[in-house]
Design an enzyme around this catalytic site. Structure first.
Site, PDB file in Angstrom:
ATOM      1  N   GLY A 205      36.993  34.714  32.682  1.00 59.60           N
ATOM      2  CA  GLY A 205      36.073  33.697  33.203  1.00 59.60           C
ATOM      3  C   GLY A 205      36.797  32.416  33.553  1.00 59.60           C
ATOM      4  O   GLY A 205      36.285  31.571  34.286  1.00 59.60           O
TER       5      GLY A 205
ATOM      6  N   ASP B 237      43.262  31.751  29.977  1.00 61.61           N
ATOM      7  CA  ASP B 237      44.444  31.016  30.427  1.00 61.61           C
ATOM      8  C   ASP B 237      43.962  29.813  31.219  1.00 61.61           C
ATOM      9  O   ASP B 237      42.793  29.712  31.568  1.00 61.61           O
ATOM     10  CB  ASP B 237      45.358  31.900  31.292  1.00 61.61           C
TER      11      ASP B 237
ATOM     12  N   GLY C 184      48.425  32.920  37.475  1.00 57.61           N
ATOM     13  CA  GLY C 184      48.872  31.560  37.734  1.00 57.61           C
ATOM     14  C   GLY C 184      49.122  31.397  39.217  1.00 57.61           C
ATOM     15  O   GLY C 184      48.733  32.250  40.026  1.00 57.61           O
TER      16      GLY C 184
ATOM     17  N   CYS D 223      39.555  61.407  58.015  1.00 52.59           N
ATOM     18  CA  CYS D 223      39.137  60.760  56.769  1.00 52.59           C
ATOM     19  C   CYS D 223      38.051  61.591  56.113  1.00 52.59           C
ATOM     20  O   CYS D 223      37.070  61.954  56.757  1.00 52.59           O
ATOM     21  CB  CYS D 223      38.635  59.339  57.049  1.00 52.59           C
TER      22      CYS D 223
ATOM     23  N   CYS E 252      35.886  60.736  53.881  1.00 55.18           N
ATOM     24  CA  CYS E 252      34.822  59.972  53.217  1.00 55.18           C
ATOM     25  C   CYS E 252      33.445  60.316  53.782  1.00 55.18           C
ATOM     26  O   CYS E 252      33.307  60.851  54.871  1.00 55.18           O
ATOM     27  CB  CYS E 252      35.096  58.465  53.288  1.00 55.18           C
TER      28      CYS E 252
END
Lengths: 375, 375
Positions: free
Chosen positions: A95, A165, A236, A323, A325
């Protein structure tokens, strides 16, 4: 099954490697793409609908779930898997990223390439204890500490969780950066201790910091590697471009023990994956493929297909030849073009399914190339 | 197989009946609910995804498909079934309803209970030949005549098509109403002739008019019944409430031969279906169940469930106990509540699937009750 990282093949050509991550909710091969499901669901699809894609890992955001529906509701539902219908592994973050994006607004935007935030600066306090921010839903003050994020993530019940962090702004000076890094290390240690007191079959990844500084990256990696985390996130400030990013990875990965997986936080577009997989990154999360889908951009091995373009008006072929899918099996570019032009929501759904499928195939190819020492 | 209406059972208690409609793209039992798929797709779902619901008939709007993607594109795609992935029967309207709604704005809104239109008055001309209106997409002038609508609907290739009619405003005076009715009859005859010159396995339903006038309803029904239409739509002004509607049906249905199906145009919410099925209506089209779903209203035998309500926050049960639909099988009210609160589009999809499933079950029950002479 408990969390485990199995190293299958270390490339002879680079730091790239193929592995398998085992979690209580399933195993998957790495390098893997991690789709983002901020509110516990991927946008425009539901988990059962896409179960045949076998998404290795889904990234849900603790910030959003903390504010709605709240960790208690998710816990009562039996945890995030049960609540959302997701049968495979889930990772949640702390978060912190969203909260510090609110605090440092434009700088975090710069780092992540995001647009301006809507909520203004709603961070009330940042100190050693943690952060206090204002809920955009009801205006209440919400405390986020190294301990509280773990307690929330325990209730959410993801397979992999992340310690708190501090996300320092990109332009922070060296001295302030060192102080932020030290606090981040203290916070991560506190999160880890909270987690280890009640591990509950969850794994915890550290988040390596240090900005663009070689010295600080090494320091962070060495320190976090000394702690019993199950894996490492690389976070970071990762710089402004792929060059910066690769430098950061170069400064970091060598100090992380190879028997634990490495996750690149918030980066997972195919050019970045292709550029960084040779640094030994195992998982990548990004909302790019799902977001692109909602902007009518379909991903293919021959580059993006912009489905709103008039060129697709009478294109009675699938998005991508070959493909497998659902979308490519049943619908044409012409139909999708029509759906986008007519503002039909199913356009988002169908293109999202294709883009996820594309990412799975792309990662399979990368795994194959590493196994053959071609990367 | 050609179009055919098979009368299975005539209730002993009312004009209600159970039948079966056969079309080149499949057969279905009546009374049946007809879902609206304006642009060729139902909103928030795709046809393959909901194929297990076995929707009997889907209603697509010629007005919208005429403007995008245009009938030529649909024809080149192999027709609406092939283009959209819809394997079952499709019905298209003439486009006239939308055009006259633009012309008579607030009155048509009054009749249909719709909000104010966005497009202003873009009808350029109405005369014996037909209507000219301005495309909201590109501003071009579009001609809609009794012949052109049939030619467009031939290209779309639905199983059932509809002739051009004029939708007179609700408050039109008696003399103007008679003139409008006569023109509608001339238009419908011209559409029918155009259709019969090239039937292409399609069926055509007349649209019965006459407003709230007993005399004009009888006149319209008798005239249209004398022509070789395959079925009847009941349209025109249907009044302001269920009482008006029932009166109109009472004035109309007795003059329509019982060997042809009757479709109630634009009305298909469950209270209206329940109130009118005893007048011998066989099919009902409405966007109500799909639109309600997008407003977080789930339909159940115990009344509507408003999924945004806080009451459902921790309601870990399906929308409707015993419902066999995909949504009720996999997800809880609590999860749907969360999706709606988090503005996730899958909330629309999942609730739409449930509402369609509910309508199918509701119509099954009605069929059963008619077979038992209870209606």
């Amino acid at each position: 099954m408990m969390f485990e990282f199995e190293l299958i093949h270390q490339s002879k050509k680079s730091k790239a490697r193929v592995g398998r991550i085992h979690t209580p909710n399933g195993s998957f091969m790495t390098p893997a793409f991690v789709a983002v499901g901020t509110n516990g669901t991927l946008k425009s699809v539901d988990h059962v609908q896409i179960s045949d894609l076998n998404l290795p890992l889904v990234f849900a955001n603790t910030y959003h779930l903390l504010l709605h529906p709240g960790p208690e509701v998710v816990q009562k539902a039996g945890g995030l898997h049960q609540f959302s219908g997701r049968k495979g592994p889930i990772i949640t973050d702390s978060g912190g990223f969203q909260v510090f994006s609110l605090a440092y607004g434009s700088v975090a935007d710069e780092i992540k390439g995001k647009g301006r935030k809507k909520h203004g600066n709603s961070v009330l306090k940042i100190n050693e204890e943690g952060v206090i921010f204002r809920s955009y839903r009801d205006g209440s003050a919400v405390h986020l500490t190294p301990e509280s994020t773990v307690n929330v993530q325990k209730k959410l019940g993801a397979d992999i969780i992340i310690p708190l962090d501090e996300l320092p702004p990109y332009h922070m000076g060296e001295r302030a950066l060192v102080k932020a890094l030290e606090r981040t290390h203290r916070w991560e240690k506190r999160s880890l201790d909270t987690h280890l007191a009640n591990p509950k079959n969850q794994a915890m990844y550290a988040v390596c910091h240090g900005g663009l500084s070689k010295e600080l990256r090494e320091k962070s990696a060495r320190y976090l590697d000394s702690l019993p985390f199950n894996g490492f996130g690389i976070g970071g400030s990762l710089g402004k471009n792929t060059e910066d990013l690769c430098r950061v990875l170069d400064y970091t990965v060598g100090f992380l023990s190879p028997d634990r997986p490495r996750h690149l936080l918030g980066i997972g577009d195919t050019p970045s994956i292709d550029a960084t997989v040779s640094y030994g990154i195992d998982t990548f999360d990004s909302s790019y493929p799902t977001k692109a889908a909602r902007h009518a951009v379909a991903l293919t091995a021959n580059g993006p297909v912009r489905l709103r373009q008039t060129a697709h008006r009478e294109s009675f072929v699938p998005i991508e030849k070959g493909c497998p899918c659902y979308t490519c099996k049943h619908y044409t570019r012409s139909w999708l073009h029509h759906l986008f032009k007519a503002h039909e929501a199913s356009a988002h759904t169908l293109t999202t399914i294709h883009n996820l499928s594309y990412m799975m195939r792309h990662m399979n190819t990368i795994q194959q190339h590493i196994l053959e020492d071609r990367i």
